[in-house]
Design a protein around this motif. Structure first.
Motif, short mmCIF file in Angstrom:
data_model
loop_
_atom_site.label_atom_id
_atom_site.label_comp_id
_atom_site.label_asym_id
_atom_site.label_seq_id
_atom_site.Cartn_x
_atom_site.Cartn_y
_atom_site.Cartn_z
N LEU A 1 0.85 -1.18 0.00
CA LEU A 1 0.00 0.00 0.00
C LEU A 1 0.89 1.23 0.00
O LEU A 1 1.77 1.36 0.86
CB LEU A 1 -0.91 0.01 1.23
CG LEU A 1 -1.85 1.19 1.38
CD1 LEU A 1 -2.89 1.20 0.26
CD2 LEU A 1 -2.52 1.17 2.74
N ILE A 2 0.68 2.11 -0.97
CA ILE A 2 1.48 3.33 -1.06
C ILE A 2 0.56 4.52 -0.74
O ILE A 2 -0.45 4.72 -1.42
CB ILE A 2 2.11 3.49 -2.45
CG1 ILE A 2 2.96 2.26 -2.77
CG2 ILE A 2 2.92 4.77 -2.53
CD1 ILE A 2 3.49 2.22 -4.18
N SER A 3 0.91 5.28 0.28
CA SER A 3 0.09 6.42 0.69
C SER A 3 0.28 7.59 -0.27
O SER A 3 1.19 7.58 -1.11
CB SER A 3 0.46 6.87 2.11
OG SER A 3 1.73 7.48 2.10
N ARG A 4 -0.57 8.57 -0.14
CA ARG A 4 -0.45 9.77 -0.99
C ARG A 4 0.89 10.47 -0.80
O ARG A 4 1.38 11.15 -1.69
CB ARG A 4 -1.58 10.74 -0.70
CG ARG A 4 -2.92 10.23 -1.15
CD ARG A 4 -4.00 11.23 -0.90
NE ARG A 4 -5.27 10.66 -1.30
CZ ARG A 4 -6.41 11.26 -1.21
NH1 ARG A 4 -6.48 12.47 -0.72
NH2 ARG A 4 -7.51 10.64 -1.59
N GLU A 5 1.46 10.31 0.38
CA GLU A 5 2.77 10.91 0.67
C GLU A 5 3.92 10.07 0.15
O GLU A 5 5.07 10.44 0.28
CB GLU A 5 2.92 11.12 2.19
CG GLU A 5 1.91 12.05 2.81
CD GLU A 5 0.56 11.39 3.05
OE1 GLU A 5 0.50 10.16 3.31
OE2 GLU A 5 -0.46 12.10 2.97
#
Length: 111
Positions: free
Chosen positions: A60-64
């Motif tokens: 999972l890659i966050s918006r940051e």
């Protein structure tokens, strides 16, 4: 490969969770994994398949841009001959889906 015999009796699954009881699934590479049974499915040719879900990890890659892990279910159909019940479980409450062609075929055969 030797075909496994199945017995589908035991405890009633928890309907509140929406997830069925556990089963053992023999994978093509010989591994056996525990999955959750979602439905018994009869396809047009009359054969039975079990829809199961297997919890796996996913990235999972966050918006940051931060990378972490998260559970992600893999839902798939397995032929009935590679799915084995787990002792003490009841599969009678499991959803059953049948292709209309399989139902007609069975009726025409007088079964």
């Amino acid at each position: 490969m030797e075909e496994k015999r199945t017995s589908w009796d035991g405890e009633i699954p928890d309907a509140a969770t929406g997830i069925g009881p556990p089963v053992q699934v023999l994978l093509p590479d010989g591994q056996e994994v525990r999955a959750l049974l979602l439905a018994k499915v009869q396809v047009g040719d009359g054969s039975w398949w079990f829809e199961v879900t297997l919890p796996l990890w996913s990235q999972l890659i966050s918006r940051e841009g931060r990378v972490t892990h998260t559970p992600a279910d893999a839902v798939f159909l397995a032929p009935a001959k590679v799915v084995t019940p787990v002792d003490g479980q009841n599969y009678r409450g499991t959803a059953v889906r049948r292709d209309p062609a399989a139902v007609r075929q069975r009726r025409q055969a007088g079964r």
